[in-house]
Design an enzyme around this catalytic site. Structure first.
Site, PDB file in Angstrom:
ATOM      1  N   ASP A 175     -94.551  47.318  11.809  1.00  0.00           N
ATOM      2  CA  ASP A 175     -94.905  45.912  11.576  1.00  0.00           C
ATOM      3  C   ASP A 175     -95.582  45.314  12.817  1.00  0.00           C
ATOM      4  O   ASP A 175     -96.520  44.520  12.704  1.00  0.00           O
ATOM      5  CB  ASP A 175     -93.649  45.116  11.201  1.00  0.00           C
ATOM      6  CG  ASP A 175     -93.009  45.653   9.934  1.00  0.00           C
ATOM      7  OD1 ASP A 175     -93.746  45.911   8.973  1.00  0.00           O
ATOM      8  OD2 ASP A 175     -91.779  45.846   9.920  1.00  0.00           O
ATOM      9  N   HIS A 202     -87.552  44.511   7.356  1.00  0.00           N
ATOM     10  CA  HIS A 202     -88.726  45.319   7.044  1.00  0.00           C
ATOM     11  C   HIS A 202     -88.953  45.373   5.543  1.00  0.00           C
ATOM     12  O   HIS A 202     -88.850  46.429   4.915  1.00  0.00           O
ATOM     13  CB  HIS A 202     -88.585  46.731   7.625  1.00  0.00           C
ATOM     14  CG  HIS A 202     -89.737  47.613   7.271  1.00  0.00           C
ATOM     15  ND1 HIS A 202     -91.012  47.395   7.740  1.00  0.00           N
ATOM     16  CD2 HIS A 202     -89.821  48.687   6.444  1.00  0.00           C
ATOM     17  CE1 HIS A 202     -91.828  48.306   7.228  1.00  0.00           C
ATOM     18  NE2 HIS A 202     -91.130  49.096   6.437  1.00  0.00           N
TER      19      HIS A 202
HETATM   20  P1  NAD Z   1     -92.382  61.987   1.518  1.00  0.00           P
HETATM   21  O1  NAD Z   1     -91.913  62.074   0.107  1.00  0.00           O
HETATM   22  O2  NAD Z   1     -93.747  62.416   1.836  1.00  0.00           O
HETATM   23  O3  NAD Z   1     -91.383  62.793   2.455  1.00  0.00           O
HETATM   24  C1  NAD Z   1     -90.006  62.649   2.374  1.00  0.00           C
HETATM   25  C2  NAD Z   1     -89.360  63.948   2.809  1.00  0.00           C
HETATM   26  O4  NAD Z   1     -87.954  63.765   2.716  1.00  0.00           O
HETATM   27  C3  NAD Z   1     -89.736  65.158   1.928  1.00  0.00           C
HETATM   28  O5  NAD Z   1     -90.178  66.226   2.746  1.00  0.00           O
HETATM   29  C4  NAD Z   1     -88.434  65.506   1.225  1.00  0.00           C
HETATM   30  O6  NAD Z   1     -88.273  66.888   0.979  1.00  0.00           O
HETATM   31  C5  NAD Z   1     -87.428  64.993   2.253  1.00  0.00           C
HETATM   32  N1  NAD Z   1     -86.091  64.808   1.698  1.00  0.00           N
HETATM   33  C6  NAD Z   1     -85.726  64.336   0.486  1.00  0.00           C
HETATM   34  N2  NAD Z   1     -84.393  64.360   0.372  1.00  0.00           N
HETATM   35  C7  NAD Z   1     -83.906  64.850   1.531  1.00  0.00           C
HETATM   36  C8  NAD Z   1     -82.617  65.127   2.005  1.00  0.00           C
HETATM   37  N3  NAD Z   1     -81.521  64.912   1.268  1.00  0.00           N
HETATM   38  N4  NAD Z   1     -82.485  65.627   3.257  1.00  0.00           N
HETATM   39  C9  NAD Z   1     -83.581  65.849   4.023  1.00  0.00           C
HETATM   40  N5  NAD Z   1     -84.831  65.616   3.617  1.00  0.00           N
HETATM   41  C10 NAD Z   1     -84.990  65.129   2.379  1.00  0.00           C
HETATM   42  O7  NAD Z   1     -92.137  60.454   1.970  1.00  0.00           O
HETATM   43  P2  NAD Z   1     -92.752  59.718   3.265  1.00  0.00           P
HETATM   44  O8  NAD Z   1     -94.062  59.113   2.920  1.00  0.00           O
HETATM   45  O9  NAD Z   1     -92.640  60.623   4.437  1.00  0.00           O
HETATM   46  O10 NAD Z   1     -91.719  58.490   3.421  1.00  0.00           O
HETATM   47  C11 NAD Z   1     -90.388  58.715   3.801  1.00  0.00           C
HETATM   48  C12 NAD Z   1     -89.612  57.398   3.850  1.00  0.00           C
HETATM   49  O11 NAD Z   1     -90.136  56.541   4.866  1.00  0.00           O
HETATM   50  C13 NAD Z   1     -89.681  56.577   2.555  1.00  0.00           C
HETATM   51  O12 NAD Z   1     -88.402  56.054   2.270  1.00  0.00           O
HETATM   52  C14 NAD Z   1     -90.635  55.460   2.895  1.00  0.00           C
HETATM   53  O13 NAD Z   1     -90.409  54.312   2.115  1.00  0.00           O
HETATM   54  C15 NAD Z   1     -90.273  55.228   4.340  1.00  0.00           C
HETATM   55  N6  NAD Z   1     -91.260  54.461   5.123  1.00  0.00           N
HETATM   56  C16 NAD Z   1     -90.781  53.622   6.067  1.00  0.00           C
HETATM   57  C17 NAD Z   1     -91.655  52.868   6.834  1.00  0.00           C
HETATM   58  C18 NAD Z   1     -91.114  51.948   7.908  1.00  0.00           C
HETATM   59  O14 NAD Z   1     -91.906  51.144   8.439  1.00  0.00           O
HETATM   60  N7  NAD Z   1     -89.878  52.024   8.274  1.00  0.00           N
HETATM   61  C19 NAD Z   1     -93.044  52.966   6.629  1.00  0.00           C
HETATM   62  C20 NAD Z   1     -93.507  53.844   5.662  1.00  0.00           C
HETATM   63  C21 NAD Z   1     -92.601  54.599   4.901  1.00  0.00           C
END
Ligand code: NAD
Length: 339
Positions: A175, A202
């Site tokens: 952010d 967030h």
């Molecule tokens: P993605 O689907 O590309 O990757 C997620 C990964 O998590 C995958 O590799 C999956 O296999 C893994 N996973 C699922 N269950 C799991 C478990 N039990 N143990 C370990 N790994 C597991 O998703 P992404 O685009 O990388 O996003 C991940 C998270 O980050 C989402 O929740 C998204 O909303 C969040 N996010 C947060 C922010 C922030 O500013 N904080 C910004 C963008 C995204």
């Protein structure tokens, strides 16, 4: 005041960070969800940094390949991959910093809260392993909805009797990165020299950019200012829509999480003056968790620098954010306490 990677090309910045400071260099960092859209570029940035000596990558899919690939890069960090719950203990044991981007991202039309049902249990189970096997690690939670997942991690650590509010952070760095970028663009300023604190939470209206505290000072006509605030609040959705079903912000998020992680590592190593906005347990407002600029230290939170003096319209934004924050915090706590 805020720590920045953006001031120079990334590689130079990271190398300079490491060699211009006395930061401790025998550090183990674990990334949980390391094969994902955020996890892979984040792991690459961590692998590139001399601040990291061991990089432990955990996921339920593809970690052997991701780890093998990264391990060929000619930098110091030793990379190991861990696949599935049986290997989680080994992954996190001895970690000083754990970054968690595991879980599903948004698709168009979804709010971050829509992710709760899937992501809450993922974060609960991963943090339960951390509470048992690396209870002193600094926890950086990326998984959405951050407003709820940080209370979840806190309750899990409390249940295990190892809770230390100074060590549990919701990563809201993106952010700030977005606010800096958009305001620098609008004002024709050097983006490497701008800092906009972003407080609150967030998600949507809980994201509160404090433009009145921007350095250098900037001002906008009221309508333009309101449009800017809305854009910062909805920036994640801008990316979700542009990706049209292929996920949410990953590359900018990896950049932001790396920036947060490097600041934590430097502070753990004794570098003073590292400040990042982050969502932590806080007594700044009537809700239990709230993001403000945080001075980082050897134990995590050294000092909450607080929200400072807000202008009238910023007070209104804060008032509008608190009920949603309260609801999300309660939802996270209830998930662990009543679930
Ligand atoms: P993605 O689907 O590309 O990757 C997620 C990964 O998590 C995958 O590799 C999956 O296999 C893994 N996973 C699922 N269950 C799991 C478990 N039990 N143990 C370990 N790994 C597991 O998703 P992404 O685009 O990388 O996003 C991940 C998270 O980050 C989402 O929740 C998204 O909303 C969040 N996010 C947060 C922010 C922030 O500013 N904080 C910004 C963008 C995204």
């Amino acid at each position: 005041m805020f720590s920045r990677l953006a001031r120079q090309p990334l590689i130079i910045s990271i190398v300079k960070n490491a060699f211009s400071t006395s930061a401790k260099t025998d550090t183990k960092v674990a990334v949980l969800g390391a094969s994902g859209g955020i996890g892979q570029p984040l792991s690459l940035l961590l692998k590139e940094s001399p601040l990291v000596s061991q990089l432990a990558l955990y996921d339920i899919a593809h970690t052997p390949g991701v780890a093998a690939d990264l391990s060929h890069i000619e930098t110091k960090a030793k990379v190991t991959g861990y696949l599935g719950p049986d290997q989680l203990k080994e992954c996190v044991s001895g970690a000083q910093l754990v970054l968690i981007p595991a879980g599903v991202p948004r698709k168009p039309g979804m709010t971050r809260d829509d992710l709760f049902n899937t992501n809450a249990s993922i974060v609960r189970d991963l943090s339960d392993a951390c509470a048992q096997y690396c209870p002193k690690a600094i926890m950086g939670i990326v998984t959405n909805p951050v407003n709820s997942t940080v209370p979840i991690v806190s309750e899990v650590f409390k249940k295990r009797g190892v809770y230390d509010p100074k060590r549990i952070f919701g990563v809201t760095t993106l952010d700030v990165v977005r606010a800096n970028t958009f305001i620098a663009e609008a004002k024709g300023l050097d983006v490497s020299k701008i800092n906009v604190p972003v407080i609150g939470g967030h998600a949507g209206a809980t994201i509160i950019p404090i433009i009145s505290q921007c350095t250098p000072p900037v001002s906008f006509p009221e309508e333009e200012r309101d449009r800017m605030i809305k854009r910062i609040q909805n920036a994640g959705t801008e990316v979700v829509e542009a990706k049209a079903g292929a996920g949410s912000a990953t590359l900018s998020m990896a950049y932001a999480a790396a920036q947060f992680g490097f600041s934590v590592l430097e502070a753990l190593g004794g570098v003073e003056g590292k400040v990042e906005c982050a969502y932590i347990y806080s007594d700044e407002t009537k809700v239990k968790y709230f993001a403000t600029p945080i001075l980082l230290g050897r134990e995590g939170v050294e000092k909450n620098l607080g929200m400072g003096k807000l202008l009238g319209y910023e007070v209104d934004l804060l008032k509008a954010a608190l009920p949603e924050l309260q609801e999300s915090i309660q939802k996270g706590e209830d998930f662990v306490l009543k679930g």
